[in-house]
Structures are given as C-alpha cells and as structure tokens.
Design a protein around this motif. Structure first.
Motif, PDB file in Angstrom:
ATOM      1  N   TYR A  97      26.377  44.742  38.702  1.00  0.00           N
ATOM      2  CA  TYR A  97      25.711  43.286  38.916  1.00  0.00           C
ATOM      3  C   TYR A  97      26.861  42.346  38.621  1.00  0.00           C
ATOM      4  O   TYR A  97      27.019  41.331  39.468  1.00  0.00           O
ATOM      5  CB  TYR A  97      24.791  43.218  37.858  1.00  0.00           C
ATOM      6  CG  TYR A  97      23.377  44.098  38.387  1.00  0.00           C
ATOM      7  CD1 TYR A  97      23.234  44.396  39.815  1.00  0.00           C
ATOM      8  CD2 TYR A  97      22.831  44.725  37.482  1.00  0.00           C
ATOM      9  CE1 TYR A  97      21.982  44.827  40.243  1.00  0.00           C
ATOM     10  CE2 TYR A  97      21.527  45.510  37.819  1.00  0.00           C
ATOM     11  CZ  TYR A  97      21.301  45.455  39.253  1.00  0.00           C
ATOM     12  OH  TYR A  97      20.285  46.409  39.603  1.00  0.00           O
ATOM     13  N   ARG A  98      27.688  42.614  37.509  1.00  0.00           N
ATOM     14  CA  ARG A  98      28.774  41.752  37.291  1.00  0.00           C
ATOM     15  C   ARG A  98      29.820  41.375  38.619  1.00  0.00           C
ATOM     16  O   ARG A  98      30.255  40.206  38.903  1.00  0.00           O
ATOM     17  CB  ARG A  98      29.647  41.990  36.023  1.00  0.00           C
ATOM     18  CG  ARG A  98      28.922  41.715  34.780  1.00  0.00           C
ATOM     19  CD  ARG A  98      29.600  42.114  33.647  1.00  0.00           C
ATOM     20  NE  ARG A  98      28.825  41.736  32.532  1.00  0.00           N
ATOM     21  CZ  ARG A  98      29.111  42.176  31.230  1.00  0.00           C
ATOM     22  NH1 ARG A  98      30.121  43.125  30.968  1.00  0.00           N
ATOM     23  NH2 ARG A  98      28.411  42.103  30.089  1.00  0.00           N
ATOM     24  N   ARG A  99      30.299  42.518  39.196  1.00  0.00           N
ATOM     25  CA  ARG A  99      30.777  42.392  40.340  1.00  0.00           C
ATOM     26  C   ARG A  99      30.414  41.694  41.360  1.00  0.00           C
ATOM     27  O   ARG A  99      31.045  40.852  41.954  1.00  0.00           O
ATOM     28  CB  ARG A  99      31.512  43.960  40.713  1.00  0.00           C
ATOM     29  CG  ARG A  99      32.679  44.372  40.489  1.00  0.00           C
ATOM     30  CD  ARG A  99      33.233  45.551  40.876  1.00  0.00           C
ATOM     31  NE  ARG A  99      32.940  46.597  40.092  1.00  0.00           N
ATOM     32  CZ  ARG A  99      31.943  47.767  40.120  1.00  0.00           C
ATOM     33  NH1 ARG A  99      31.604  48.045  41.406  1.00  0.00           N
ATOM     34  NH2 ARG A  99      31.767  48.645  39.315  1.00  0.00           N
ATOM     35  N   ARG A 100      29.147  41.697  41.690  1.00  0.00           N
ATOM     36  CA  ARG A 100      28.460  41.189  42.722  1.00  0.00           C
ATOM     37  C   ARG A 100      28.626  39.665  42.371  1.00  0.00           C
ATOM     38  O   ARG A 100      28.720  38.906  43.331  1.00  0.00           O
ATOM     39  CB  ARG A 100      27.049  41.698  43.030  1.00  0.00           C
ATOM     40  CG  ARG A 100      27.004  42.805  43.543  1.00  0.00           C
ATOM     41  CD  ARG A 100      25.588  43.433  43.737  1.00  0.00           C
ATOM     42  NE  ARG A 100      25.212  44.832  44.525  1.00  0.00           N
ATOM     43  CZ  ARG A 100      24.152  45.341  44.456  1.00  0.00           C
ATOM     44  NH1 ARG A 100      22.929  44.696  44.002  1.00  0.00           N
ATOM     45  NH2 ARG A 100      24.168  46.458  45.139  1.00  0.00           N
ATOM     46  N   ARG A 101      28.251  39.620  41.118  1.00  0.00           N
ATOM     47  CA  ARG A 101      28.082  38.034  40.757  1.00  0.00           C
ATOM     48  C   ARG A 101      29.335  37.411  40.913  1.00  0.00           C
ATOM     49  O   ARG A 101      29.574  36.264  41.592  1.00  0.00           O
ATOM     50  CB  ARG A 101      27.602  37.987  39.459  1.00  0.00           C
ATOM     51  CG  ARG A 101      27.071  36.352  39.098  1.00  0.00           C
ATOM     52  CD  ARG A 101      26.956  36.133  37.359  1.00  0.00           C
ATOM     53  NE  ARG A 101      28.136  36.288  36.803  1.00  0.00           N
ATOM     54  CZ  ARG A 101      28.230  36.909  35.690  1.00  0.00           C
ATOM     55  NH1 ARG A 101      27.322  37.517  35.070  1.00  0.00           N
ATOM     56  NH2 ARG A 101      29.331  36.786  35.104  1.00  0.00           N
ATOM     57  N   GLU A 102      30.521  38.080  40.463  1.00  0.00           N
ATOM     58  CA  GLU A 102      31.913  37.484  40.474  1.00  0.00           C
ATOM     59  C   GLU A 102      32.184  37.255  41.940  1.00  0.00           C
ATOM     60  O   GLU A 102      32.842  36.176  42.456  1.00  0.00           O
ATOM     61  CB  GLU A 102      32.845  38.204  39.895  1.00  0.00           C
ATOM     62  CG  GLU A 102      32.776  38.290  38.425  1.00  0.00           C
ATOM     63  CD  GLU A 102      33.525  39.323  37.856  1.00  0.00           C
ATOM     64  OE1 GLU A 102      34.234  40.168  38.459  1.00  0.00           O
ATOM     65  OE2 GLU A 102      33.592  39.371  36.392  1.00  0.00           O
ATOM     66  N   ASN A 103      31.797  38.124  42.925  1.00  0.00           N
ATOM     67  CA  ASN A 103      32.166  38.130  44.291  1.00  0.00           C
ATOM     68  C   ASN A 103      31.373  36.800  44.932  1.00  0.00           C
ATOM     69  O   ASN A 103      31.978  36.171  45.862  1.00  0.00           O
ATOM     70  CB  ASN A 103      31.822  39.418  45.157  1.00  0.00           C
ATOM     71  CG  ASN A 103      32.965  40.529  44.789  1.00  0.00           C
ATOM     72  OD1 ASN A 103      33.935  40.135  44.403  1.00  0.00           O
ATOM     73  ND2 ASN A 103      32.365  41.754  44.983  1.00  0.00           N
ATOM     74  N   ARG A 104      30.116  36.737  44.542  1.00  0.00           N
ATOM     75  CA  ARG A 104      29.508  35.684  45.037  1.00  0.00           C
ATOM     76  C   ARG A 104      29.986  34.255  44.670  1.00  0.00           C
ATOM     77  O   ARG A 104      29.945  33.379  45.517  1.00  0.00           O
ATOM     78  CB  ARG A 104      28.129  35.674  44.581  1.00  0.00           C
ATOM     79  CG  ARG A 104      26.842  35.674  45.593  1.00  0.00           C
ATOM     80  CD  ARG A 104      25.437  35.788  45.155  1.00  0.00           C
ATOM     81  NE  ARG A 104      25.089  37.224  44.581  1.00  0.00           N
ATOM     82  CZ  ARG A 104      24.696  37.447  43.340  1.00  0.00           C
ATOM     83  NH1 ARG A 104      24.425  36.426  42.662  1.00  0.00           N
ATOM     84  NH2 ARG A 104      24.445  38.633  43.012  1.00  0.00           N
ATOM     85  N   GLU A 105      30.420  34.296  43.383  1.00  0.00           N
ATOM     86  CA  GLU A 105      30.885  33.014  42.890  1.00  0.00           C
ATOM     87  C   GLU A 105      32.294  32.752  43.572  1.00  0.00           C
ATOM     88  O   GLU A 105      32.451  31.545  44.000  1.00  0.00           O
ATOM     89  CB  GLU A 105      31.337  33.176  41.243  1.00  0.00           C
ATOM     90  CG  GLU A 105      29.920  33.054  40.534  1.00  0.00           C
ATOM     91  CD  GLU A 105      30.253  33.223  39.060  1.00  0.00           C
ATOM     92  OE1 GLU A 105      31.452  33.691  38.615  1.00  0.00           O
ATOM     93  OE2 GLU A 105      29.328  33.130  38.324  1.00  0.00           O
ATOM     94  N   LEU A 106      32.995  33.783  44.055  1.00  0.00           N
ATOM     95  CA  LEU A 106      34.410  33.618  44.505  1.00  0.00           C
ATOM     96  C   LEU A 106      34.288  33.119  45.827  1.00  0.00           C
ATOM     97  O   LEU A 106      34.767  32.232  46.612  1.00  0.00           O
ATOM     98  CB  LEU A 106      35.192  34.902  44.540  1.00  0.00           C
ATOM     99  CG  LEU A 106      36.550  34.880  44.984  1.00  0.00           C
ATOM    100  CD1 LEU A 106      37.512  33.818  44.365  1.00  0.00           C
ATOM    101  CD2 LEU A 106      37.266  36.263  45.076  1.00  0.00           C
ATOM    102  N   PHE A 107      32.881  33.849  46.637  1.00  0.00           N
ATOM    103  CA  PHE A 107      32.881  33.309  47.921  1.00  0.00           C
ATOM    104  C   PHE A 107      32.520  31.793  48.141  1.00  0.00           C
ATOM    105  O   PHE A 107      32.776  31.130  48.783  1.00  0.00           O
ATOM    106  CB  PHE A 107      31.773  34.174  48.712  1.00  0.00           C
ATOM    107  CG  PHE A 107      31.443  33.835  49.811  1.00  0.00           C
ATOM    108  CD1 PHE A 107      32.279  34.086  51.051  1.00  0.00           C
ATOM    109  CD2 PHE A 107      29.949  33.129  50.176  1.00  0.00           C
ATOM    110  CE1 PHE A 107      31.835  33.693  52.226  1.00  0.00           C
ATOM    111  CE2 PHE A 107      29.518  32.722  51.504  1.00  0.00           C
ATOM    112  CZ  PHE A 107      30.593  32.921  52.436  1.00  0.00           C
ATOM    113  N   SER A 108      31.666  31.547  47.018  1.00  0.00           N
ATOM    114  CA  SER A 108      31.113  30.108  46.976  1.00  0.00           C
ATOM    115  C   SER A 108      32.194  29.030  46.683  1.00  0.00           C
ATOM    116  O   SER A 108      32.565  28.074  47.410  1.00  0.00           O
ATOM    117  CB  SER A 108      30.045  29.847  45.978  1.00  0.00           C
ATOM    118  OG  SER A 108      28.852  30.657  46.244  1.00  0.00           O
ATOM    119  N   LEU A 109      33.173  29.372  45.922  1.00  0.00           N
ATOM    120  CA  LEU A 109      34.257  28.503  45.487  1.00  0.00           C
ATOM    121  C   LEU A 109      35.276  28.403  46.550  1.00  0.00           C
ATOM    122  O   LEU A 109      35.761  27.315  47.182  1.00  0.00           O
ATOM    123  CB  LEU A 109      34.854  28.836  44.540  1.00  0.00           C
ATOM    124  CG  LEU A 109      34.262  28.814  43.246  1.00  0.00           C
ATOM    125  CD1 LEU A 109      34.963  29.565  41.873  1.00  0.00           C
ATOM    126  CD2 LEU A 109      34.136  27.376  42.792  1.00  0.00           C
TER     127      LEU A 109
END
Length: 112
Positions: free
Chosen positions: A19-31
């Motif tokens: 879940y942390r990896r998914r959230r970090e990937n989502r944040e990175l994609f958004s940025l």
C-alpha cells in the motif's frame, strides 16, 4: 508468538509495504503530471509574450532580453530547473531504497 500470529504479522507488513508503494507511486505520478502541466503553461505564456521587435514588458530589463532573442537563456533556465528536480527525486528514491534495505535487514534479524 505462535505460528499463526507470525504469519499474520508478516502478511500485515507485506500488505503495508504494498500500500505504501502504491501511494508513493500515485504521489510521484501526480507530481510529474503537475510539473509537466506547469512546464507546458510556462512555454505557452513565454510563446505568447515573446514578440520580435516589441517590448512586451513595460519599463524592465526583461523586455530587452526578450527583444534581443534571449529565448535560449529562458530554455536553459527551465532545463536546469527540470534537471535539478530530476536529480532531487533520484536522490530521494535512492535514500528510501537504502533505508528500506536496512529495515528489511532488521526485520530478518528479528525473525531469527
């Protein structure tokens, strides 16, 4: 701990990491998307402002730069900013990987 408890704890930790990896990937994609939109917006604004022979900025040094074909300076400045952001993101990722390795080593030591 009993065998079932250890299995449950391992499963909880595994899901938490996922879940942390998914959230970090989502944040990175958004940025990344926001950065690209910002870059596109800046390029559209600069394209609209830059007019040959006409001072676009009133009473400022910027008008002289834009009139004297300083578009290359602007492009170099934006490129330097993008490279700086990219290097920062890479350094942060490497640091996180390093801390993840030490955490994984600590977890394996706890299990033995």
């Amino acid at each position: 701990m009993t065998g079932r408890t250890e299995i449950r704890v391992r499963e909880i930790r595994r899901r938490t990491r996922r879940y942390r990896r998914r959230r970090e990937n989502r944040e990175l994609f958004s940025l990344t998307a926001f950065g690209l939109f910002l870059l596109a917006g800046i390029s559209v604004l600069l394209h609209g402002v830059q007019a040959p022979g006409v001072s676009a900025v009133a009473e400022g040094y910027g008008s002289v730069l834009l009139r004297e074909d300083a578009g290359a300076y602007i492009v170099v400045g934006i490129a330097a900013f993008v490279v700086g952001v990219t290097l920062t993101v890479i350094c942060i990722r490497l640091k996180k990987k390093k801390t993840n390795r030490t955490e994984d080593a600590g977890e394996s030591e706890e299990q033995t």
